[in-house]
Design a protein around this motif. Structure first.
Motif, PDB file in Angstrom:
ATOM      1  N   GLY A 144      17.086  39.809  71.452  1.00  0.00           N
ATOM      2  CA  GLY A 144      16.735  38.627  71.786  1.00  0.00           C
ATOM      3  C   GLY A 144      17.748  37.917  72.922  1.00  0.00           C
ATOM      4  O   GLY A 144      18.509  38.325  73.327  1.00  0.00           O
ATOM      5  N   VAL A 145      17.445  36.531  72.975  1.00  0.00           N
ATOM      6  CA  VAL A 145      18.238  35.861  74.083  1.00  0.00           C
ATOM      7  C   VAL A 145      18.811  34.463  73.125  1.00  0.00           C
ATOM      8  O   VAL A 145      18.239  33.875  72.555  1.00  0.00           O
TER       9      VAL A 145
ATOM     10  N   LEU B 159      18.054  31.189  69.242  1.00  0.00           N
ATOM     11  CA  LEU B 159      17.945  32.518  69.547  1.00  0.00           C
ATOM     12  C   LEU B 159      16.404  32.696  69.884  1.00  0.00           C
ATOM     13  O   LEU B 159      15.579  32.219  68.817  1.00  0.00           O
ATOM     14  N   ILE B 160      16.089  33.108  70.839  1.00  0.00           N
ATOM     15  CA  ILE B 160      14.706  33.328  71.542  1.00  0.00           C
ATOM     16  C   ILE B 160      14.371  35.059  71.292  1.00  0.00           C
ATOM     17  O   ILE B 160      14.944  35.679  71.643  1.00  0.00           O
ATOM     18  N   THR B 161      13.250  34.944  70.267  1.00  0.00           N
ATOM     19  CA  THR B 161      12.966  36.425  69.971  1.00  0.00           C
ATOM     20  C   THR B 161      11.551  36.600  70.338  1.00  0.00           C
ATOM     21  O   THR B 161      10.914  35.719  70.929  1.00  0.00           O
ATOM     22  N   GLY B 162      11.147  38.108  70.298  1.00  0.00           N
ATOM     23  CA  GLY B 162       9.848  38.474  70.765  1.00  0.00           C
ATOM     24  C   GLY B 162       9.788  39.792  71.102  1.00  0.00           C
ATOM     25  O   GLY B 162      10.790  40.356  71.517  1.00  0.00           O
ATOM     26  N   LYS B 163       8.466  40.410  71.317  1.00  0.00           N
ATOM     27  CA  LYS B 163       8.390  41.549  72.110  1.00  0.00           C
ATOM     28  C   LYS B 163       8.776  41.703  73.295  1.00  0.00           C
ATOM     29  O   LYS B 163       8.742  40.657  74.093  1.00  0.00           O
ATOM     30  N   SER B 164       9.093  43.177  73.510  1.00  0.00           N
ATOM     31  CA  SER B 164       9.440  43.284  75.032  1.00  0.00           C
ATOM     32  C   SER B 164       8.389  42.770  76.010  1.00  0.00           C
ATOM     33  O   SER B 164       7.296  43.180  75.759  1.00  0.00           O
ATOM     34  N   GLY B 165       8.793  42.160  77.233  1.00  0.00           N
ATOM     35  CA  GLY B 165       8.016  41.727  78.084  1.00  0.00           C
ATOM     36  C   GLY B 165       7.141  40.412  77.994  1.00  0.00           C
ATOM     37  O   GLY B 165       6.302  40.095  78.695  1.00  0.00           O
TER      38      GLY B 165
ATOM     39  N   ALA C  31      23.629  34.948  75.652  1.00  0.00           N
ATOM     40  CA  ALA C  31      23.337  36.201  75.652  1.00  0.00           C
ATOM     41  C   ALA C  31      21.883  36.775  75.994  1.00  0.00           C
ATOM     42  O   ALA C  31      21.156  35.733  75.429  1.00  0.00           O
ATOM     43  N   ASP C  32      21.916  37.838  76.671  1.00  0.00           N
ATOM     44  CA  ASP C  32      20.619  37.987  77.234  1.00  0.00           C
ATOM     45  C   ASP C  32      20.313  39.610  76.721  1.00  0.00           C
ATOM     46  O   ASP C  32      21.263  40.478  76.722  1.00  0.00           O
ATOM     47  N   ASP C  33      19.250  39.888  75.930  1.00  0.00           N
ATOM     48  CA  ASP C  33      18.813  41.108  75.370  1.00  0.00           C
ATOM     49  C   ASP C  33      19.372  41.565  74.271  1.00  0.00           C
ATOM     50  O   ASP C  33      18.633  41.953  73.156  1.00  0.00           O
ATOM     51  N   CYS C  34      20.725  41.457  73.986  1.00  0.00           N
ATOM     52  CA  CYS C  34      21.313  42.080  72.780  1.00  0.00           C
ATOM     53  C   CYS C  34      22.044  40.996  72.283  1.00  0.00           C
ATOM     54  O   CYS C  34      22.993  40.424  73.025  1.00  0.00           O
TER      55      CYS C  34
ATOM     56  N   LEU D 107      18.739  27.759  65.095  1.00  0.00           N
ATOM     57  CA  LEU D 107      17.096  27.746  65.387  1.00  0.00           C
ATOM     58  C   LEU D 107      16.629  29.047  65.976  1.00  0.00           C
ATOM     59  O   LEU D 107      17.237  29.525  67.234  1.00  0.00           O
ATOM     60  N   VAL D 108      15.655  29.859  65.547  1.00  0.00           N
ATOM     61  CA  VAL D 108      14.938  30.834  66.055  1.00  0.00           C
ATOM     62  C   VAL D 108      13.714  30.545  66.687  1.00  0.00           C
ATOM     63  O   VAL D 108      12.800  29.848  65.940  1.00  0.00           O
ATOM     64  N   MET D 109      13.198  30.757  67.859  1.00  0.00           N
ATOM     65  CA  MET D 109      11.925  30.681  68.363  1.00  0.00           C
ATOM     66  C   MET D 109      11.451  31.786  68.813  1.00  0.00           C
ATOM     67  O   MET D 109      11.848  32.600  69.826  1.00  0.00           O
ATOM     68  N   ASN D 110      10.302  32.456  67.991  1.00  0.00           N
ATOM     69  CA  ASN D 110       9.720  33.567  68.331  1.00  0.00           C
ATOM     70  C   ASN D 110       8.479  33.419  69.251  1.00  0.00           C
ATOM     71  O   ASN D 110       7.825  32.614  68.614  1.00  0.00           O
ATOM     72  N   LEU D 111       8.667  34.209  70.389  1.00  0.00           N
ATOM     73  CA  LEU D 111       7.406  34.245  71.151  1.00  0.00           C
ATOM     74  C   LEU D 111       6.611  35.115  70.943  1.00  0.00           C
ATOM     75  O   LEU D 111       7.013  36.310  71.023  1.00  0.00           O
TER      76      LEU D 111
END
Length: 311
Positions: A139-140, A150-156, A175-178, A228-232
């Motif tokens: 995530g990011v 923390l921004i999470t979500g599938k690749s792309g 942090a980006d990606d990991c 906070l986690v924001m799942n896209l």
């Protein structure tokens, strides 16, 4: 995998190594520190031998009252094959019996000029942060208005692009990606970037960009507490999304529950603005202002009012 060894304490706190050099690679597995006063007085029934032992003025001056035989016996019992080290504070004189026992059992014997209480709290803090449970999440992590999001979500799905837009709007990339996460308290999660990818963002079509070089030192942070986690997720026609904000979803990371919002993504939705508003709204809720609850109670009042008039 051993996270901390005695030599890390020597380096971090500039400790003087007096004896037992062979043991400086001993693992430290506990952040608790032992002040072995009762043991020096002869009571070893509950001696926590696997902790770092810290001797202050009280313990050292008491030692001087013992006979040479007692002193030797108790110092030998203090030095076990699992003791990570013994530290003397205030640069005090180290008893010869302790030096000999430490050398024989390869227990690192160290000395510091610092006062006992201060040294104890600094070592405990250092060990707690090093020995904290850790994990890594895809995530990011961004600091938005002081809230670690923390921004999470599938690749792309557009996590890094959203992060770029947020950085452009004055927020700070962690942090980006990991995202490496450690749990410092029962409910405190601290996220940071692995050294290799610190300050970097990967944008499809552009490649890797250095946020610090492009936007300056104010655009990055080395670590941040996650609140906070924001799942896209791509907008799903069949799914019912929360429209009032009354349902509070949680995501468990290590042992901590974090508030999680699911944000449906489709063209034309400005995710950066949505995340900014979510962060501000989260801050308001923390201050005790809950817009969704206010709305529903207002709605209830209106309905009650209508019913009342009809009666």
């Amino acid at each position: 995998m051993t996270k901390v060894r005695t030599k890390d304490l020597i380096e971090k706190f500039g400790l003087e190594l007096i004896a037992g050099e062979e043991g400086i690679n001993r693992p430290i597995t506990m952040s608790d520190i032992s002040r072995p006063g009762l043991e020096i007085a002869g009571y070893f029934a509950y001696y926590p031998a696997d902790r770092v032992q810290l001797l202050g003025k009280t313990e050292i001056t008491f030692l001087e009252t013992l006979s040479p035989t007692e002193k030797q016996y108790r110092m030998e019992k203090l030095c076990t094959d699992i003791t990570p080290g013994i530290i003397i504070s205030r640069e005090m004189e180290v008893p010869q019996e302790l030096i000999e026992a430490a050398e024989r059992e390869s227990v690192p014997l160290m000395r510091s000029p610092m006062k006992t209480t201060r040294l104890s709290s600094r070592i405990t803090n250092f060990l707690e942060s090093k020995l904290a449970p850790t994990t890594a999440v895809h995530g990011v992590l961004i600091d938005v208005y002081g809230i670690g999001v923390l921004i999470t979500g599938k690749s792309g799905v557009g996590k890094s692009e959203t992060a770029l837009e947020l950085v452009k709007r004055g927020h700070r990339l962690v942090a980006d990606d990991c995202v490496e996460i450690r749990q410092e308290d029962q409910d405190t999660l601290i996220g940071n970037a692995p050294g290799l990818i610190e300050h970097l963002l990967e944008i499809r079509g552009l490649g890797i960009i250095n946020v610090m070089t492009l936007f300056g030192a104010g655009a990055v942070r080395s670590y941040k507490r996650i609140s906070l986690v924001m799942n896209l997720e791509l907008w799903d026609q069949t799914k019912q999304y929360d429209r009032l904000g009354l349902d509070e979803d949680k995501m468990k990371i290590i042992d901590t529950d974090i508030t999680k919002l699911t944000i449906p993504v489709r063209p034309g939705r400005n995710l950066a603005v949505i995340i900014e508003v979510a962060a501000m709204n989260f801050r308001l809720k923390r201050m005790g202002v809950n817009a969704a609850e206010q709305f529903t109670s207002r709605l209830t009042d209106v309905i009650d009012d209508v019913d009342h008039h009809e009666d």
